[in-house]
Design a protein around this motif. Structure first.
Motif, PDB file in Angstrom:
ATOM      1  N   VAL A  62      34.409   1.231  -8.422  1.00 62.14           N
ATOM      2  CA  VAL A  62      35.874   1.186  -8.318  1.00 62.14           C
ATOM      3  C   VAL A  62      36.570   1.284  -9.673  1.00 62.14           C
ATOM      4  O   VAL A  62      37.794   1.388  -9.725  1.00 62.14           O
ATOM      5  CB  VAL A  62      36.367  -0.070  -7.551  1.00 62.14           C
ATOM      6  N   LEU A  63      35.825   1.282 -10.750  1.00 64.18           N
ATOM      7  CA  LEU A  63      36.451   1.358 -12.071  1.00 64.18           C
ATOM      8  C   LEU A  63      37.304   2.615 -12.271  1.00 64.18           C
ATOM      9  O   LEU A  63      38.330   2.543 -12.960  1.00 64.18           O
ATOM     10  CB  LEU A  63      35.395   1.230 -13.176  1.00 64.18           C
ATOM     11  N   PRO A  64      36.969   3.767 -11.681  1.00 65.96           N
ATOM     12  CA  PRO A  64      37.845   4.935 -11.846  1.00 65.96           C
ATOM     13  C   PRO A  64      39.279   4.693 -11.365  1.00 65.96           C
ATOM     14  O   PRO A  64      40.216   5.340 -11.842  1.00 65.96           O
ATOM     15  CB  PRO A  64      37.158   6.018 -11.012  1.00 65.96           C
ATOM     16  N   LYS A  65      39.489   3.750 -10.457  1.00 68.81           N
ATOM     17  CA  LYS A  65      40.832   3.438  -9.963  1.00 68.81           C
ATOM     18  C   LYS A  65      41.694   2.749 -11.024  1.00 68.81           C
ATOM     19  O   LYS A  65      42.886   2.543 -10.817  1.00 68.81           O
ATOM     20  CB  LYS A  65      40.754   2.522  -8.732  1.00 68.81           C
ATOM     21  N   LEU A  66      41.095   2.395 -12.152  1.00 69.10           N
ATOM     22  CA  LEU A  66      41.830   1.683 -13.195  1.00 69.10           C
ATOM     23  C   LEU A  66      42.479   2.618 -14.208  1.00 69.10           C
ATOM     24  O   LEU A  66      43.055   2.159 -15.194  1.00 69.10           O
ATOM     25  CB  LEU A  66      40.896   0.710 -13.923  1.00 69.10           C
ATOM     26  N   ALA A  67      42.428   3.904 -13.977  1.00 67.18           N
ATOM     27  CA  ALA A  67      43.019   4.872 -14.904  1.00 67.18           C
ATOM     28  C   ALA A  67      44.478   4.523 -15.170  1.00 67.18           C
ATOM     29  O   ALA A  67      45.242   4.235 -14.246  1.00 67.18           O
ATOM     30  CB  ALA A  67      42.893   6.283 -14.338  1.00 67.18           C
ATOM     31  N   GLY A  68      44.846   4.497 -16.445  1.00 67.27           N
ATOM     32  CA  GLY A  68      46.224   4.251 -16.851  1.00 67.27           C
ATOM     33  C   GLY A  68      46.664   2.806 -16.814  1.00 67.27           C
ATOM     34  O   GLY A  68      47.829   2.506 -17.059  1.00 67.27           O
TER      35      GLY A  68
END
Length: 166
Positions: A62-68
């Motif tokens: 789920v780390l890709p959802k932390l973009a920005g």
């Protein structure tokens, strides 16, 4: 600023820290990788247990959802108490974050381990070649059994207050 507390916990250690953090941020979205709703959050507290020197694969997914987003990392590790060791773990977790994240701080502490780990260490003590290492690991196991504790929570909240602007 909309805030989320995203955590993954195998033994309850990181969940304990996340619950205490929730007391500090009662309006925050509170979730695990299995029920993650952080899209609207601008700041995310990301809690993890140490799995092979980094965070779990479940959290990595789920780390890709932390973009920005602004990110504050917090975690527990069954072995080690040195800030240098913890910094190495944080560096490995940080490498898995999207480049557009801004890590604003971190906190790690020792966390108790399950009885299966103790049994592995005890078995090591029964073999001459691994006895010394097994004894050292058992001592660490005993030290870790008292963590995380209230002092660890206080230290986490102190770091959060020092690094996070409301």
């Amino acid at each position: 600023m909309k805030t989320a507390i995203l955590y993954d916990s195998a033994t309850g250690n990181t969940a304990y820290l996340a619950q205490e953090l929730k007391q500090e941020y009662p309006q925050a979205v509170y979730c695990t990788p299995q029920d993650c709703d952080i899209e609207q959050a601008e700041r995310v507290f990301v809690g993890f247990w140490t799995d092979k020197g980094t965070c779990s694969e479940r959290l990595q997914a789920v780390l890709p959802k932390l973009a920005g987003k602004e990110v504050f990392l917090f975690g527990t590790a069954g072995f080690g108490t040195s800030q240098e060791y913890f910094a190495q773990i944080i560096a490995r977790v940080s490498e898995k974050l999207p480049d557009s994240c801004r890590v604003i701080g971190w906190y790690m502490c020792t966390g108790r381990m399950g009885e299966g780990v103790r049994k592995r260490y005890e078995a090591m003590c029964q073999v001459a070649e691994t006895r010394e290492k097994g004894e050292m690991l058992l001592r660490n196991f005993e030290l870790a059994a008292a963590h995380p504790n209230e002092q660890d929570v206080a230290a986490l909240l102190e770091q959060v207050r020092a690094k996070v602007r409301s």
